[in-house]
Design an enzyme around this catalytic site. Structure first.
Site, PDB file in Angstrom:
ATOM      1  N   ARG A 229      87.262 -39.916 -42.228  1.00  0.00           N
ATOM      2  CA  ARG A 229      86.749 -38.918 -43.165  1.00  0.00           C
ATOM      3  C   ARG A 229      87.795 -37.824 -43.331  1.00  0.00           C
ATOM      4  NH1 ARG A 229      83.680 -41.886 -44.968  1.00  0.00           N
ATOM      5  NH2 ARG A 229      81.410 -41.824 -45.001  1.00  0.00           N
ATOM      6  N   HIS A 277      89.925 -43.202 -51.233  1.00  0.00           N
ATOM      7  CA  HIS A 277      88.681 -43.442 -50.481  1.00  0.00           C
ATOM      8  C   HIS A 277      88.056 -44.792 -50.878  1.00  0.00           C
ATOM      9  CE1 HIS A 277      85.036 -41.509 -48.285  1.00  0.00           C
ATOM     10  NE2 HIS A 277      85.023 -42.820 -48.166  1.00  0.00           N
TER      11      HIS A 277
HETATM   12  P1  NDP Z   1      80.622 -46.406 -35.355  1.00  0.00           P
HETATM   13  O1  NDP Z   1      79.506 -45.440 -35.235  1.00  0.00           O
HETATM   14  O2  NDP Z   1      80.356 -47.851 -35.121  1.00  0.00           O
HETATM   15  O3  NDP Z   1      81.809 -45.992 -34.370  1.00  0.00           O
HETATM   16  C1  NDP Z   1      82.195 -44.669 -34.200  1.00  0.00           C
HETATM   17  C2  NDP Z   1      83.213 -44.618 -33.073  1.00  0.00           C
HETATM   18  O4  NDP Z   1      83.687 -43.274 -32.969  1.00  0.00           O
HETATM   19  C3  NDP Z   1      82.620 -44.987 -31.714  1.00  0.00           C
HETATM   20  O5  NDP Z   1      83.543 -45.725 -30.964  1.00  0.00           O
HETATM   21  C4  NDP Z   1      82.382 -43.635 -31.058  1.00  0.00           C
HETATM   22  O6  NDP Z   1      82.438 -43.633 -29.656  1.00  0.00           O
HETATM   23  C5  NDP Z   1      83.547 -42.860 -31.608  1.00  0.00           C
HETATM   24  N1  NDP Z   1      83.291 -41.416 -31.534  1.00  0.00           N
HETATM   25  C6  NDP Z   1      82.307 -40.705 -32.128  1.00  0.00           C
HETATM   26  N2  NDP Z   1      82.384 -39.411 -31.766  1.00  0.00           N
HETATM   27  C7  NDP Z   1      83.424 -39.312 -30.927  1.00  0.00           C
HETATM   28  C8  NDP Z   1      83.996 -38.249 -30.196  1.00  0.00           C
HETATM   29  N3  NDP Z   1      83.498 -37.003 -30.260  1.00  0.00           N
HETATM   30  N4  NDP Z   1      85.042 -38.504 -29.399  1.00  0.00           N
HETATM   31  C9  NDP Z   1      85.547 -39.760 -29.308  1.00  0.00           C
HETATM   32  N5  NDP Z   1      85.057 -40.827 -29.984  1.00  0.00           N
HETATM   33  C10 NDP Z   1      84.001 -40.596 -30.769  1.00  0.00           C
HETATM   34  O7  NDP Z   1      81.236 -46.193 -36.813  1.00  0.00           O
HETATM   35  P2  NDP Z   1      82.041 -47.238 -37.715  1.00  0.00           P
HETATM   36  O8  NDP Z   1      83.117 -47.832 -36.901  1.00  0.00           O
HETATM   37  O9  NDP Z   1      81.108 -48.154 -38.415  1.00  0.00           O
HETATM   38  O10 NDP Z   1      82.635 -46.251 -38.831  1.00  0.00           O
HETATM   39  C11 NDP Z   1      83.473 -45.178 -38.471  1.00  0.00           C
HETATM   40  C12 NDP Z   1      83.657 -44.240 -39.637  1.00  0.00           C
HETATM   41  O11 NDP Z   1      84.492 -44.827 -40.637  1.00  0.00           O
HETATM   42  C13 NDP Z   1      82.392 -43.883 -40.433  1.00  0.00           C
HETATM   43  O12 NDP Z   1      81.630 -42.912 -39.773  1.00  0.00           O
HETATM   44  C14 NDP Z   1      82.963 -43.387 -41.748  1.00  0.00           C
HETATM   45  O13 NDP Z   1      83.213 -42.001 -41.673  1.00  0.00           O
HETATM   46  C15 NDP Z   1      84.286 -44.128 -41.846  1.00  0.00           C
HETATM   47  N6  NDP Z   1      84.286 -45.080 -42.961  1.00  0.00           N
HETATM   48  C16 NDP Z   1      85.176 -44.893 -43.982  1.00  0.00           C
HETATM   49  C17 NDP Z   1      85.234 -45.778 -45.026  1.00  0.00           C
HETATM   50  C18 NDP Z   1      86.229 -45.628 -46.103  1.00  0.00           C
HETATM   51  O14 NDP Z   1      86.141 -46.324 -47.129  1.00  0.00           O
HETATM   52  N7  NDP Z   1      87.216 -44.769 -45.950  1.00  0.00           N
HETATM   53  C19 NDP Z   1      84.319 -46.931 -45.098  1.00  0.00           C
HETATM   54  C20 NDP Z   1      83.461 -47.040 -43.965  1.00  0.00           C
HETATM   55  C21 NDP Z   1      83.427 -46.140 -42.947  1.00  0.00           C
HETATM   56  P3  NDP Z   1      81.381 -44.476 -28.766  1.00  0.00           P
HETATM   57  O15 NDP Z   1      81.752 -45.928 -28.977  1.00  0.00           O
HETATM   58  O16 NDP Z   1      81.665 -44.037 -27.389  1.00  0.00           O
HETATM   59  O17 NDP Z   1      80.024 -44.143 -29.294  1.00  0.00           O
HETATM   60  C1  OXD Z   2      81.475 -45.363 -45.875  1.00  0.00           C
HETATM   61  C2  OXD Z   2      82.458 -45.014 -46.907  1.00  0.00           C
HETATM   62  O1  OXD Z   2      81.129 -44.516 -45.048  1.00  0.00           O
HETATM   63  O2  OXD Z   2      82.639 -45.796 -47.868  1.00  0.00           O
HETATM   64  O3  OXD Z   2      81.027 -46.522 -45.869  1.00  0.00           O
HETATM   65  O4  OXD Z   2      83.107 -43.968 -46.801  1.00  0.00           O
END
Ligand code: NDP
Ligand code: OXD
Length: 314
Positions: A229, A277
């Site tokens: 993000r 994005h």
């Molecule tokens: P998940 O919820 O599956 O994974 C999030 C990961 O981030 C987990 O490993 C979690 O740790 C870690 N995390 C969260 N908070 C912290 C912290 N404070 N410190 C360290 N690690 C942390 O999410 P996804 O993998 O499905 O997606 C990740 C992000 O990708 C989404 O939230 C979105 O913002 C972004 N995204 C962007 C897209 C784009 O087109 N640019 C498309 C899709 C998603 P833990 O495993 O320990 O819980």
């Molecule tokens: C998502 C994105 O969060 O597209 O899936 O950013």
């Protein structure tokens, strides 16, 4: 019982058509004030207008049409229903493609060769590092981060990851929490950011973090990839790090303000790659199907999957 689509910035009609095709005997409504709110049982959202969902008090599930839920969780006036996010192989696969594409482009000096070609210059560089000599560090080992780990390992990159809680991944060093962040950064040549935007992660990609990245890698300077993000990054710090050579380059899919403002120096920086994005777009065919199967399972009494931890913000 109806499903309401509360979507801003995406082509509403293609979503409505897809949901309607999959749920022919239900009403698929578009957010509008004349809707009888009591008919709405499910809401599928992407960047809805904050406060606009409060009146759907009988809503049983709020679905995010994306993997990220910061667009929902920051609205303090939501119906009291669980928030379910997207976990789908189509979306995950798209993100891993973007990550692999950008890692390979920096490894194989894509920017330099495109420039040389535009000048019709033949430069036979014999100092190409191999993937196994390049240390990739993935911030966020969730659905997307774990798949990226696997894809990059197949490409033979030297991969490690960082998350909130420790992970056990064969042949991949896992770092966790604040206390292990510096050690993770110190072994990272390409930093891949796949974190959610929460109160803990906002602004995490800042001057202090960039300063801690490895300086002794085979790419002759660290590279940043952010597809998580825009709110995770401090763009002024990224630009400063690029200009002082602290960062060799950056591939950014997300921005503090989207669309990226025309005046941003990121647009024209020679060491920055920008995608709008769309590293992992939500395709209506895949995502509507995924939500409709959850609805069907839920109505058969199955527990909901991929429910967001509201207290953690993801
Ligand atoms: P998940 O919820 O599956 O994974 C999030 C990961 O981030 C987990 O490993 C979690 O740790 C870690 N995390 C969260 N908070 C912290 C912290 N404070 N410190 C360290 N690690 C942390 O999410 P996804 O993998 O499905 O997606 C990740 C992000 O990708 C989404 O939230 C979105 O913002 C972004 N995204 C962007 C897209 C784009 O087109 N640019 C498309 C899709 C998603 P833990 O495993 O320990 O819980
Ligand atoms: C998502 C994105 O969060 O597209 O899936 O950013």
């Amino acid at each position: 019982m109806s499903i309401l689509l509360a979507i801003n910035g995406w082509d509403l009609r293609s979503w409505q058509e897809r949901f309607q095709a999959l749920l022919p005997d239900r009403e698929v409504l578009l957010a509008a004030s004349e809707i009888d709110a009591s008919r709405v049982k499910y809401i599928a959202c992407w960047k809805h207008t904050p406060g606009s969902l409060a009146r759907y008090k009988d809503c049983q599930v709020l679905f995010s049409l994306g993997a990220g839920v910061d667009h929902l969780i920051t609205d303090y006036d939501l119906p009291d229903a669980p928030i379910v996010r997207i976990v789908d192989p189509d979306l995950t696969g798209r993100m891993s493609e973007w990550v692999a594409w950008q890692c390979l482009d920096w490894l194989r000096q894509g920017k330099m060769y495109r420039q040389l070609q535009s000048e019709q210059r033949w430069f036979d560089d014999r100092h190409q590092p191999a993937a196994q000599d390049v240390r990739v560090g993935i911030m966020g080992l969730g659905e997307l981060g774990m798949d990226a780990v696997e894809r990059l390992r197949h490409l033979r990159f030297d991969v490690a990851g960082w998350s909130r809680t420790p992970k056990h991944i064969p042949h991949v060093r896992s770092y966790a929490g604040e206390s292990e962040l510096s050690a993770f950064l110190a072994r990272t040549d390409i930093l891949v950011v796949l974190l959610p935007l929460t109160s803990d992660t906002r602004g995490i990609i800042n001057a202090d973090l960039l300063r801690k990245l490895a300086r002794d890698g085979r790419l002759c300077g660290p590279v940043l990839l952010n597809a998580g993000r825009g709110g995770l990054q401090v763009e002024i710090d990224i630009l400063a790090a690029l200009d002082t050579g602290q960062l060799k380059g950056a591939s950014l899919d997300v921005f503090e303000q989207e669309p990226l403002v025309p005046t941003s120096a990121l647009w024209t920086h020679k060491d920055v790659t920008i995608t709008p994005h769309n590293s992992a777009m939500s395709h209506p065919d895949a995502i509507a199907q995924s939500i409709v199967s959850q609805i069907k399972d839920f109505e058969q009494g199955e527990p909901l999957k991929h429910v967001v931890m509201r207290d953690k913000g993801y």
